[in-house]
Design an enzyme around this catalytic site. Structure first.
Site, PDB file in Angstrom:
ATOM      1  N   LYS A  74      34.682  37.800  44.214  1.00 21.70           N
ATOM      2  CA  LYS A  74      34.422  36.460  44.767  1.00 21.70           C
ATOM      3  C   LYS A  74      35.687  35.650  45.047  1.00 21.70           C
ATOM      4  O   LYS A  74      35.748  34.901  46.011  1.00 21.70           O
ATOM      5  CB  LYS A  74      33.532  35.664  43.806  1.00 21.70           C
ATOM      6  CG  LYS A  74      32.106  36.144  43.794  1.00 21.70           C
ATOM      7  CD  LYS A  74      31.292  35.437  42.736  1.00 21.70           C
ATOM      8  CE  LYS A  74      29.904  36.050  42.669  1.00 21.70           C
ATOM      9  NZ  LYS A  74      29.163  35.646  41.495  1.00 21.70           N
ATOM     10  N   ASN A  95      30.689  33.538  47.800  1.00 26.28           N
ATOM     11  CA  ASN A  95      29.730  34.596  47.450  1.00 26.28           C
ATOM     12  C   ASN A  95      28.874  35.023  48.636  1.00 26.28           C
ATOM     13  O   ASN A  95      28.001  35.879  48.474  1.00 26.28           O
ATOM     14  CB  ASN A  95      28.858  34.210  46.248  1.00 26.28           C
ATOM     15  CG  ASN A  95      27.724  33.271  46.594  1.00 26.28           C
ATOM     16  OD1 ASN A  95      27.834  32.440  47.494  1.00 26.28           O
ATOM     17  ND2 ASN A  95      26.617  33.402  45.876  1.00 26.28           N
ATOM     18  N   ALA A 136      36.136  31.647  33.828  1.00 24.30           N
ATOM     19  CA  ALA A 136      36.872  30.839  34.811  1.00 24.30           C
ATOM     20  C   ALA A 136      37.074  31.643  36.093  1.00 24.30           C
ATOM     21  O   ALA A 136      38.014  31.402  36.837  1.00 24.30           O
ATOM     22  CB  ALA A 136      38.208  30.376  34.229  1.00 24.30           C
ATOM     23  N   GLY A 138      35.128  33.452  39.711  1.00 21.12           N
ATOM     24  CA  GLY A 138      34.478  32.850  40.877  1.00 21.12           C
ATOM     25  C   GLY A 138      33.182  32.140  40.541  1.00 21.12           C
ATOM     26  O   GLY A 138      32.958  30.989  40.931  1.00 21.12           O
TER      27      GLY A 138
HETATM   28  P1  ATR Z   1      32.892  36.481  39.185  1.00 18.70           P
HETATM   29  O1  ATR Z   1      33.413  36.305  40.549  1.00 18.70           O
HETATM   30  O2  ATR Z   1      31.520  37.071  39.180  1.00 18.70           O
HETATM   31  O3  ATR Z   1      32.972  35.235  38.374  1.00 18.70           O
HETATM   32  P2  ATR Z   1      35.401  37.360  38.191  1.00 18.70           P
HETATM   33  O4  ATR Z   1      36.055  36.369  39.095  1.00 18.70           O
HETATM   34  O5  ATR Z   1      35.975  38.736  38.093  1.00 18.70           O
HETATM   35  O6  ATR Z   1      33.865  37.568  38.540  1.00 18.70           O
HETATM   36  O7  ATR Z   1      35.336  36.672  36.733  1.00 18.70           O
HETATM   37  C1  ATR Z   1      34.930  37.371  35.608  1.00 18.70           C
HETATM   38  C2  ATR Z   1      35.005  36.448  34.379  1.00 18.70           C
HETATM   39  O8  ATR Z   1      34.648  37.225  33.224  1.00 18.70           O
HETATM   40  C3  ATR Z   1      36.398  35.885  34.094  1.00 18.70           C
HETATM   41  O9  ATR Z   1      36.264  34.641  33.465  1.00 18.70           O
HETATM   42  C4  ATR Z   1      36.957  36.938  33.134  1.00 18.70           C
HETATM   43  O10 ATR Z   1      38.008  36.489  32.301  1.00 18.70           O
HETATM   44  P3  ATR Z   1      39.566  36.588  32.803  1.00 18.70           P
HETATM   45  O11 ATR Z   1      39.746  35.433  33.752  1.00 18.70           O
HETATM   46  O12 ATR Z   1      40.343  36.476  31.578  1.00 18.70           O
HETATM   47  O13 ATR Z   1      39.689  37.919  33.505  1.00 18.70           O
HETATM   48  C5  ATR Z   1      35.748  37.227  32.288  1.00 18.70           C
HETATM   49  N1  ATR Z   1      35.852  38.532  31.651  1.00 18.70           N
HETATM   50  C6  ATR Z   1      35.724  39.744  32.248  1.00 18.70           C
HETATM   51  N2  ATR Z   1      35.913  40.733  31.335  1.00 18.70           N
HETATM   52  C7  ATR Z   1      36.162  40.115  30.148  1.00 18.70           C
HETATM   53  C8  ATR Z   1      36.432  40.587  28.827  1.00 18.70           C
HETATM   54  N3  ATR Z   1      36.483  41.888  28.547  1.00 18.70           N
HETATM   55  N4  ATR Z   1      36.630  39.665  27.859  1.00 18.70           N
HETATM   56  C9  ATR Z   1      36.571  38.345  28.132  1.00 18.70           C
HETATM   57  N5  ATR Z   1      36.331  37.838  29.359  1.00 18.70           N
HETATM   58  C10 ATR Z   1      36.134  38.711  30.352  1.00 18.70           C
END
Ligand code: ATR
Length: 266
Positions: A74, A95, A136, A138
């Site tokens: 996203k 999205n 934090a 998308g």
């Molecule tokens: P989307 O667009 O669906 O929001 P994204 O932009 O990839 O997907 O965001 C995924 C979110 O899940 C982020 O907040 C990510 O944290 P980081 O910014 O630190 O990457 C969080 N996330 C994904 N895997 C994680 C994990 N193993 N532990 C903690 N937070 C995680």
């Protein structure tokens, strides 16, 4: 439905990684049927590494009507688009992407509106509530802005990568200077509504997105993960007596908005 596909059928895609969990194809294809549109939405499994090459290729597919964009694309997708709405620019993520006849990609971000109207459909009014938002990325950005617009009383953002939570808080303050906004830890206490907007819960091996050891029964816990329909976070929250709001209403309440943006059946 597939037997009706012909050379004139318009193609739509949902891009994601992982892809198996996505619920959009069923909901969107049902809507296409209801609206009598000769189109089909298919899942496209695209990894982060192949993202730019795939989008460059898809832009050239002349019968592609557009794309629905989900984890983890996203934020990056915004940089591939020729035009984005003011709302998506503020959120810094998209999205949904419409492909115009000349190959231009035009995008919007509807997750926030979907989430807030899904909450309201579930009988939960965010106005006046103290919100804890995990994530934090998308989706979290879109939800944070929509909650700020829904006049919540206080917004705390917590994220594994703290700098992204800080950036999101700074942008929210810029547009909503009167709202109390701060960066939180993984301990969510002192809030009325706790929202998981991370991707944690998609995989069975995932840890919980925040500390639930002292979760009060008065807290409301909202999830954005749609599959599994009952995430480990939801199960724990239920066992502690909390009201639990699942992920699916966020999609159900934005599916018509997505179709309108993609100009299907209008
Ligand atoms: P989307 O667009 O669906 O929001 P994204 O932009 O990839 O997907 O965001 C995924 C979110 O899940 C982020 O907040 C990510 O944290 P980081 O910014 O630190 O990457 C969080 N996330 C994904 N895997 C994680 C994990 N193993 N532990 C903690 N937070 C995680």
């Amino acid at each position: 439905m597939t037997s009706k596909i012909s050379g004139a059928t318009k193609i739509f895609g949902i891009i994601a990684d992982p892809i198996q969990h996505v619920q959009t194809p069923q909901a969107f294809n049902d809507l296409l049927l209801t609206r009598g549109v000769d189109g089909v939405l298919v899942p496209l499994h695209i990894s982060k590494d192949d993202f730019a090459a795939c989008i460059d290729g898809l832009r050239r597919v002349r019968n592609l009507g557009g794309l629905i964009v989900t984890v983890p694309h996203k934020v990056r997708m915004i940089g591939m688009c020729d035009e984005v709405t003011e709302r998506a620019r503020r959120i810094e993520a998209v999205n949904v992407v419409r492909r115009e006849d000349d190959g231009r990609l035009v995008a919007d971000m509807l997750d926030g509106e979907g989430f807030v109207s899904g909450l309201r459909l579930g009988g939960i009014e965010p106005a006046g509530k103290r919100i804890y938002l995990a994530g934090a990325g998308g989706a979290a950005n879109a939800i944070a802005f929509a909650l700020a617009e829904a006049r919540v009383s206080h917004l705390t953002v917590a994220n594994r990568t703290t700098s992204k939570a800080q950036e999101l808080c700074a942008r929210i303050r810029e547009y909503h200077p009167d709202l109390r906004v701060d960066v939180g830890t993984n301990v969510p206490y002192g809030h009325d509504l706790l929202v998981n907007a991370t991707s944690l819960g998609l995989r069975t091996s995932d840890p919980l997105p925040f500390d639930v050891s002292r979760l009060a029964p008065s807290s409301i816990v909202a999830e954005i993960i749609m599959k599994p329909a009952e995430t480990p976070l939801m199960a724990v929250a239920r066992s502690k007596g909390c009201l639990v709001h699942p992920g699916l209403p966020m999609l159900q309440s934005q599916i018509a908005l997505l179709a309108d943006f993609l100009k299907v059946g209008q």
